[in-house]
Design an enzyme around this catalytic site. Structure first.
Site, PDB file in Angstrom:
ATOM      1  N   ASP A 189     -10.477  -3.031  -5.371  1.00 37.45           N
ATOM      2  CA  ASP A 189     -11.260  -1.783  -5.385  1.00 37.45           C
ATOM      3  C   ASP A 189     -10.390  -0.544  -5.554  1.00 37.45           C
ATOM      4  OD1 ASP A 189     -10.231  -1.405  -2.825  1.00 37.45           O
ATOM      5  OD2 ASP A 189     -12.155  -1.555  -1.787  1.00 37.45           O
ATOM      6  N   GLU A 216      -9.396 -10.707   2.104  1.00 38.45           N
ATOM      7  CA  GLU A 216      -9.549  -9.300   2.506  1.00 38.45           C
ATOM      8  C   GLU A 216     -10.956  -8.773   2.213  1.00 38.45           C
ATOM      9  OE1 GLU A 216      -6.458  -6.863   3.119  1.00 38.45           O
ATOM     10  OE2 GLU A 216      -5.292  -8.615   3.684  1.00 38.45           O
ATOM     11  N   HIS A 267      -5.655  -3.949  -3.457  1.00 40.28           N
ATOM     12  CA  HIS A 267      -7.004  -4.535  -3.474  1.00 40.28           C
ATOM     13  C   HIS A 267      -7.631  -4.238  -4.839  1.00 40.28           C
ATOM     14  CE1 HIS A 267      -7.346  -3.982   1.157  1.00 40.28           C
ATOM     15  NE2 HIS A 267      -7.130  -5.254   0.892  1.00 40.28           N
ATOM     16  N   ASN A 323     -13.127  -4.118   4.016  1.00 43.98           N
ATOM     17  CA  ASN A 323     -12.358  -5.332   4.297  1.00 43.98           C
ATOM     18  C   ASN A 323     -12.987  -6.193   5.383  1.00 43.98           C
ATOM     19  OD1 ASN A 323      -9.854  -3.041   3.852  1.00 43.98           O
ATOM     20  ND2 ASN A 323     -10.034  -4.774   2.479  1.00 43.98           N
ATOM     21  N   ASN A 357       0.861  -1.188   0.000  1.00 40.72           N
ATOM     22  CA  ASN A 357       0.000   0.000   0.000  1.00 40.72           C
ATOM     23  C   ASN A 357       0.900   1.242   0.000  1.00 40.72           C
ATOM     24  OD1 ASN A 357      -1.478   2.180   1.017  1.00 40.72           O
ATOM     25  ND2 ASN A 357      -2.735   0.930   2.365  1.00 40.72           N
ATOM     26  N   CYS A 383     -13.458   2.250   0.228  1.00 37.84           N
ATOM     27  CA  CYS A 383     -12.812   1.415   1.263  1.00 37.84           C
ATOM     28  C   CYS A 383     -13.525   1.573   2.598  1.00 37.84           C
ATOM     29  CB  CYS A 383     -11.373   1.847   1.506  1.00 37.84           C
ATOM     30  SG  CYS A 383     -10.295   1.683   0.113  1.00 37.84           S
ATOM     31  N   ARG A 427      -2.711 -10.055  -1.541  1.00 31.03           N
ATOM     32  CA  ARG A 427      -3.417 -10.257  -0.267  1.00 31.03           C
ATOM     33  C   ARG A 427      -4.606 -11.205  -0.331  1.00 31.03           C
ATOM     34  NH1 ARG A 427      -4.232  -4.827   3.028  1.00 31.03           N
ATOM     35  NH2 ARG A 427      -2.534  -3.535   2.286  1.00 31.03           N
ATOM     36  N   ALA A 482       0.441   4.511  -0.295  1.00 27.66           N
ATOM     37  CA  ALA A 482       0.133   5.677   0.557  1.00 27.66           C
ATOM     38  C   ALA A 482       0.524   5.388   2.001  1.00 27.66           C
ATOM     39  CB  ALA A 482      -1.352   6.014   0.471  1.00 27.66           C
ATOM     40  N   SER A 483       0.206   4.179   2.473  1.00 30.23           N
ATOM     41  CA  SER A 483       0.529   3.828   3.857  1.00 30.23           C
ATOM     42  C   SER A 483       2.044   3.895   4.070  1.00 30.23           C
ATOM     43  CB  SER A 483      -0.001   2.423   4.148  1.00 30.23           C
ATOM     44  OG  SER A 483       0.675   1.821   5.200  1.00 30.23           O
TER      45      SER A 483
END
Ligand code: SUG
Length: 449
Positions: A254, A178, A252, A114, A24, A382, A216, A26-27
């Site tokens: 989405d 997920e 993911h 999720n 991820n 999300c 995932r 951005a995370s």
């Protein structure tokens, strides 16, 4: 007639950036930056309230308790889960095992998509609504959510006698799951004829694909859910995520594809080797519903994959409003996009084109500010779980969990009063703050009771 209810999860007061999201971008980019829990909770609440104001039944779940001190204790970090807890113990745990420490305070439950995979009763052989809470075992911080959210789902749907809530799939690597972030339901306009698309990143038989990040969702997990939910194999599809997408930060489905009723919008790099299956889907959709599937594929030249990931365009929420205005026209479908889509030229153009075109039912767009959620890699879609329900079933759901103006206002007041304005990871080491967290939790509980 089926209506999709939405469930969002209130962001908790320990919202922070731990950089724990696997694959991820951005995370990882925001790891250890200062977070703004108050803003995060208000942004999420406003987004849910917007959906409610458009006439969609909107529910909200409370944050589960944090921190998970017992877990830190179990990991041998010397953290006492009783009244002997001290700030020194917490500081030491942060120093020794920052990931485990962040995970114990995680608010990732806010990304409700999720929470579970949901199958509409009309799609299942036994005509029951089937739900499998996701096991979320790919990352440090999310696996505990499945047990927590199963309780909330039972509380919301417990009065329905036609609903089966399964246990999550076993917590083993080949069954990584997920939830609805990797599942799409397409249907005719009444919602009664459904088609289920599961998207997986990892198929042990196809281990040759090189992904930069651990995929995932596994095919084995998708197939197990489809079987236990008793879905009709003729209307169930298993598509593989494109490894190039996963490597670009599409952790993911989405983040790269979206669907609502008979509309499917996806990027050119959403799926791998899936053209035959998509054609079969189009054919069977037309045969069964008598109308075409509205499939829109966005090319990489119109929207480069990196900009799809930065803007989170595909994570826009699509809803059918049920507003009863006497004179105004009610749009067929509304797109709720993250503000980032306005700032990026390619997505700005794409959205203008979508709304102007008469080929698609999207007639209106709302831009929402979700800066704090986006910094953790979560956009509007999300933040919500959809559950298709018949009208009579919706009438039985507990009223106190449904967002209306009054609940929105009461939650907003509590958030303004109790939630920290900003937070560093080191602030989580304060034992005074940890004690305050249980007061905040009690206070929020009281609002719902
Ligand atoms: O699992 N982020 C979440 C974002 C989930 C988005 N959900 C959907 N696409 N449906 C995740 O990666 C960030 C936590 C941190 O930065 O520590 C995080 O967990």
């Amino acid at each position: 007639m089926f209506t999709e209810i939405n469930i969002d999860a209130l962001v908790g007061p320990t919202h922070h950036f731990g950089g724990l999201g696997v694959g991820n971008v951005a995370s990882q980019q925001h790891a250890y930056r200062t977070s703004r829990p108050r803003e995060a909770a208000l942004e999420g609440l406003r987004k849910a309230a917007l959906v409610a104001s458009l006439g969609v039944p909107q529910y909200i779940f409370l944050p589960p308790p944090r921190p998970r001190l017992k877990w830190l204790h179990e990991l041998g970090l010397g953290v006492d889960s009783t009244e002997h807890l001290s700030s020194e113990q917490l500081s030491a745990a942060l120093q020794i095992a920052p990931q485990a420490f962040s995970a114990a305070f995680s608010c990732a439950f806010m990304w409700a998509a999720n929470m579970a995979t949901v199958s509409a009763a009309c799609d299942c052989r036994d005509r029951r609504l089937h739900i499998t809470p996701a096991n979320l075992i790919s990352s440090w911080h999310r696996a505990s959510e499945s047990a927590e959210r199963a309780i909330d789902l039972k509380r919301l749907l417990g009065l329905q006698d036609n609903c089966t809530i399964h246990p999550p799939l076993s917590s083993i690597v080949p069954l990584r799951d997920e939830g609805a972030a990797n599942h799409m339901r397409l249907s005719d306009p009444t919602g009664k004829i459904g088609f289920n698309i599961f998207v997986y990143g990892d198929d042990s038989e196809l281990a040759s694909h090189d992904c930069r990040f651990l995929p995932r969702q596994t095919r084995a997990a998708c197939e197990a859910i489809a079987r236990r939910h008793q879905l009709d194999p003729a209307r169930t599809f298993f598509l593989q995520q494109h490894p190039a997408g996963i490597s670009a930060g599409v952790f993911h489905n989405d983040v790269i594809a979206t669907s609502h009723a008979s509309l499917l919008i996806h990027h050119e790099l959403a799926f791998y080797n899936a053209e035959q299956q998509l054609q079969r889907l189009e054919e069977i959709f037309r045969q069964t519903t008598g109308a075409p599937l509205l499939r829109m594929e966005i090319s990489n030249s119109d929207l480069p994959i990196d900009e799809a990931v930065q803007s989170y365009f595909f994570n826009s929420q699509i809803i059918t409003p049920h507003t009863h205005t006497s004179s105004n026209h009610t749009p067929q479908m509304v797109l709720i996009c993250p503000q980032q889509c306005q700032r990026i030229a390619s997505t700005g153009r794409l959205i203008e084109r979508l709304v102007a075109s008469s080929d698609h039912p999207i007639e209106e767009v709302h831009y929402v500010s979700l800066e704090q959620s986006m910094a953790g890699g979560g956009g509007p879609a999300c933040l919500r779980l959809r559950i298709p329900l018949a009208h009579d079933d919706i009438a039985q759901l507990p009223r106190q969990l449904r967002i209306d103006r009054q609940l929105e206002e009461r939650l907003a007041v509590a958030i303004e009063r109790w939630y920290p304005e900003s937070l560093e990871l080191t602030d989580l080491c304060s034992v005074a703050f940890v004690r305050e967290l249980s007061q905040i939790s009690d206070h929020l509980q009281r609002i719902f009771n």
